[in-house]
Scaffold this motif. Structure first.
Motif, PDB file in Angstrom:
ATOM      1  N   LEU A 238       0.822  -1.213   0.000  1.00 28.10           N
ATOM      2  CA  LEU A 238       0.000   0.000   0.000  1.00 28.10           C
ATOM      3  C   LEU A 238       0.855   1.260   0.000  1.00 28.10           C
ATOM      4  N   MET A 239       1.839   1.321   0.895  1.00 27.94           N
ATOM      5  CA  MET A 239       2.683   2.509   0.993  1.00 27.94           C
ATOM      6  C   MET A 239       3.518   2.711  -0.274  1.00 27.94           C
ATOM      7  N   VAL A 240       3.993   1.610  -0.842  1.00 24.55           N
ATOM      8  CA  VAL A 240       4.777   1.710  -2.080  1.00 24.55           C
ATOM      9  C   VAL A 240       3.901   2.219  -3.211  1.00 24.55           C
ATOM     10  N   GLY A 241       2.658   1.714  -3.271  1.00 32.08           N
ATOM     11  CA  GLY A 241       1.738   2.163  -4.310  1.00 32.08           C
ATOM     12  C   GLY A 241       1.416   3.636  -4.209  1.00 32.08           C
ATOM     13  N   LEU A 242       1.312   4.155  -2.992  1.00 33.59           N
ATOM     14  CA  LEU A 242       0.963   5.556  -2.788  1.00 33.59           C
ATOM     15  C   LEU A 242       2.152   6.489  -2.996  1.00 33.59           C
ATOM     16  N   ALA A 243       3.366   6.004  -2.705  1.00 37.05           N
ATOM     17  CA  ALA A 243       4.513   6.917  -2.640  1.00 37.05           C
ATOM     18  C   ALA A 243       5.649   6.574  -3.595  1.00 37.05           C
ATOM     19  N   GLY A 244       5.471   5.550  -4.407  1.00 40.46           N
ATOM     20  CA  GLY A 244       6.586   5.039  -5.206  1.00 40.46           C
ATOM     21  C   GLY A 244       7.212   6.034  -6.168  1.00 40.46           C
ATOM     22  N   HIS A 245       6.471   7.048  -6.614  1.00 40.19           N
ATOM     23  CA  HIS A 245       7.008   7.957  -7.629  1.00 40.19           C
ATOM     24  C   HIS A 245       7.432   9.306  -7.047  1.00 40.19           C
ATOM     25  N   TYR A 246       7.430   9.420  -5.720  1.00 40.96           N
ATOM     26  CA  TYR A 246       7.904  10.646  -5.075  1.00 40.96           C
ATOM     27  C   TYR A 246       9.394  10.511  -4.769  1.00 40.96           C
ATOM     28  N   PRO A 247      10.096  11.629  -4.574  1.00 41.75           N
ATOM     29  CA  PRO A 247      11.533  11.564  -4.249  1.00 41.75           C
ATOM     30  C   PRO A 247      11.775  10.725  -2.998  1.00 41.75           C
ATOM     31  N   PRO A 248      12.774   9.854  -3.024  1.00 42.62           N
ATOM     32  CA  PRO A 248      13.015   8.947  -1.896  1.00 42.62           C
ATOM     33  C   PRO A 248      13.170   9.647  -0.554  1.00 42.62           C
ATOM     34  N   ARG A 249      13.855  10.796  -0.517  1.00 45.95           N
ATOM     35  CA  ARG A 249      14.066  11.478   0.763  1.00 45.95           C
ATOM     36  C   ARG A 249      12.739  11.875   1.396  1.00 45.95           C
ATOM     37  N   LYS A 250      11.832  12.417   0.591  1.00 44.99           N
ATOM     38  CA  LYS A 250      10.537  12.839   1.124  1.00 44.99           C
ATOM     39  C   LYS A 250       9.713  11.641   1.591  1.00 44.99           C
ATOM     40  N   VAL A 251       9.785  10.552   0.827  1.00 47.84           N
ATOM     41  CA  VAL A 251       9.021   9.356   1.196  1.00 47.84           C
ATOM     42  C   VAL A 251       9.540   8.783   2.511  1.00 47.84           C
ATOM     43  N   LEU A 252      10.864   8.670   2.630  1.00 46.45           N
ATOM     44  CA  LEU A 252      11.452   8.117   3.850  1.00 46.45           C
ATOM     45  C   LEU A 252      11.130   8.993   5.056  1.00 46.45           C
ATOM     46  N   MET A 253      11.164  10.307   4.867  1.00 43.62           N
ATOM     47  CA  MET A 253      10.783  11.205   5.957  1.00 43.62           C
ATOM     48  C   MET A 253       9.319  11.011   6.331  1.00 43.62           C
ATOM     49  N   GLY A 254       8.452  10.874   5.324  1.00 41.77           N
ATOM     50  CA  GLY A 254       7.034  10.675   5.592  1.00 41.77           C
ATOM     51  C   GLY A 254       6.765   9.379   6.331  1.00 41.77           C
ATOM     52  N   LEU A 255       7.464   8.317   5.949  1.00 38.40           N
ATOM     53  CA  LEU A 255       7.281   7.026   6.617  1.00 38.40           C
ATOM     54  C   LEU A 255       7.724   7.096   8.077  1.00 38.40           C
ATOM     55  N   MET A 256       8.859   7.759   8.325  1.00 41.73           N
ATOM     56  CA  MET A 256       9.316   7.858   9.703  1.00 41.73           C
ATOM     57  C   MET A 256       8.448   8.807  10.521  1.00 41.73           C
ATOM     58  N   LEU A 257       7.823   9.787   9.867  1.00 41.40           N
ATOM     59  CA  LEU A 257       6.857  10.629  10.579  1.00 41.40           C
ATOM     60  C   LEU A 257       5.669   9.797  11.049  1.00 41.40           C
ATOM     61  N   MET A 258       5.257   8.831  10.239  1.00 38.00           N
ATOM     62  CA  MET A 258       4.181   7.927  10.655  1.00 38.00           C
ATOM     63  C   MET A 258       4.604   7.120  11.884  1.00 38.00           C
ATOM     64  N   VAL A 259       5.850   6.626  11.871  1.00 37.76           N
ATOM     65  CA  VAL A 259       6.357   5.876  13.027  1.00 37.76           C
ATOM     66  C   VAL A 259       6.341   6.771  14.265  1.00 37.76           C
ATOM     67  N   PHE A 260       6.754   8.039  14.096  1.00 37.18           N
ATOM     68  CA  PHE A 260       6.760   8.994  15.201  1.00 37.18           C
ATOM     69  C   PHE A 260       5.348   9.245  15.729  1.00 37.18           C
ATOM     70  N   ILE A 261       4.423   9.528  14.830  1.00 38.33           N
ATOM     71  CA  ILE A 261       3.066   9.897  15.236  1.00 38.33           C
ATOM     72  C   ILE A 261       2.358   8.743  15.940  1.00 38.33           C
TER      73      ILE A 261
END
Length: 387
Positions: free
Chosen positions: A57-80
């Protein structure tokens, strides 16, 4: 060591603590919320469900965005969601928080593996991937014991608050240290799904979902073996878990070096063969304390050494859809965790020795080895050596 890889390591530490700390503080959560241990155990299961659903699911939603932004977004989810878990007032909200905390797990390691390989010098891809997965070993050596201590003596809520802090540090480090890579040229998500038509991909998934279950069949029941068979005191179990973590750390980097020196497929096959031998050896010498401690370190090392080779292997067989395949590998490894623990417990429930899970583990590792042999016979341009 590149700072960009260190930022991935910190993220891996946070996710590793999110996954494994729950086992250490389960009784504390049960007592705090006035629920049964099995009900508290659902917080483990629902996290695994989040990992399985979140990987594609996450790959499908974020696969075409810049890797740095995606990785930051994923870790923000872990934080939240770890932060929400730390303050959730009731069991229902805890379940929701755990589910959503599991969603970024597979995608982070999937994208992280692809990014680490892109940042690596030629011939050092597996070693770079191993640096990211070193976060899991640090979690087991330091993070989980520390969080368990805090949970027992202060509050389990503080333990998960600490995880949220590590996740936020990872976000900051990724922002500061990760280069602004362009999105990898890859297939669309719908086109990427075509990789599941490849027999080779399913063979790698089989290695992950079944073969690595041998390790989890062993580690899931390490405490009763050490206390009832080897004769260690209950207080020694924490030390034994740290020894396993040290073995994991050593094996993680050794596996990366081996996969860079030899074919990832051959490395995986050799390591699964070694897993069969050490599990059988562990069962045979488990009554002798010093030898079993040595064998514990070796089993932890071999169990984790297979991770980096398998990450490189699945990226080789899924050209154009590496991130999706790599994230799916994380989901299947969670299945291997559940499968190994379940099957390993059956002979104990039937009244057999506490060493019986090791023989179940031998069988699972042997199944993984068979998948490797089939892949070796099908070897083609997509399964090249890294060395």
């Amino acid at each position: 060591m590149q700072l960009s890889l260190v930022s991935l390591l910190i993220g891996g530490l946070s996710i590793g603590m999110t996954e494994f700390l729950m086992m250490g503080v389960l009784p504390d959560i049960s007592q705090s919320l006035h629920i049964t241990i099995p009900d508290a155990g659902h917080l483990i299961s629902i996290y695994a469900l989040g990992v399985v659903i979140g990987a594609p699911l996450m790959v499908g939603l974020a696969g075409h965005y810049p890797p740095r932004k995606v990785l930051m977004g994923l870790m923000l989810m872990v934080f939240i969601f770890n932060g929400l878990f730390a303050v959730a007032p009731n069991y229902a909200l805890l379940l929701i928080a755990r589910f959503f905390a599991g969603l970024p797990h597979g995608a982070f390691f999937g994208m992280g593996a692809v990014v680490a390989s892109r940042l690596a010098a030629p011939g050092r891809e597996a070693r770079s991937v191993a640096v990211m997965f070193a976060g899991l070993t640090v979690a087991n050596i330091i993070g989980v014991p520390l969080g368990t201590f805090i949970g027992h003596n202060l509050s389990w809520r503080l333990s998960f608050g600490l995880i949220a802090v590590f996740a936020l540090i990872s976000v900051i480090c990724i922002r500061l240290w990760m280069p602004a890579l362009r999105p990898a040229k890859a297939l669309s998500f719908r086109s990427s799904l075509a990789i599941f038509k490849k027999a080779n991909l399913w063979l790698v998934i089989g290695i992950s979902a079944i073969g690595t279950g041998g390790f989890f069949s062993w580690i899931s029941y390490i405490a009763p073996v050490m206390t009832h068979v080897a004769g260690f005191s209950g207080n020694m179990v924490t030390i034994i878990m740290i020894i396993i973590g040290l073995g994991m750390a050593a094996g993680n980097f050794a596996g990366g070096r081996l996969a860079d020196r030899f074919s990832p497929l051959v490395t995986t096959a050799v390591l699964l063969s070694a897993m069969i031998l050490v599990l059988a050896g562990f069962a045979l010498i488990s009554a002798y304390q010093l030898p079993v401690i040595v064998m514990t370190f070796l089993t932890g090392a071999i169990g984790f050494a297979v991770i980096a080779p398998m990450q490189i292997l699945i990226m080789q067989v899924a050209k154009g859809a590496e991130m999706l395949a790599s994230s799916v590998l994380q989901a299947t490894s969670n299945f291997g965790n559940a499968l190994g623990a379940y099957l390993g417990g059956l002979p104990i429930a039937a009244g057999l020795s506490y060493t019986s899970p090791e023989y179940v583990g031998c069988g699972l590792a042997f199944c993984g080895l068979l998948f490797c042999v089939i892949l070796l016979k099908r070897r083609g341009p997509g399964l090249e050596s890294s060395g």
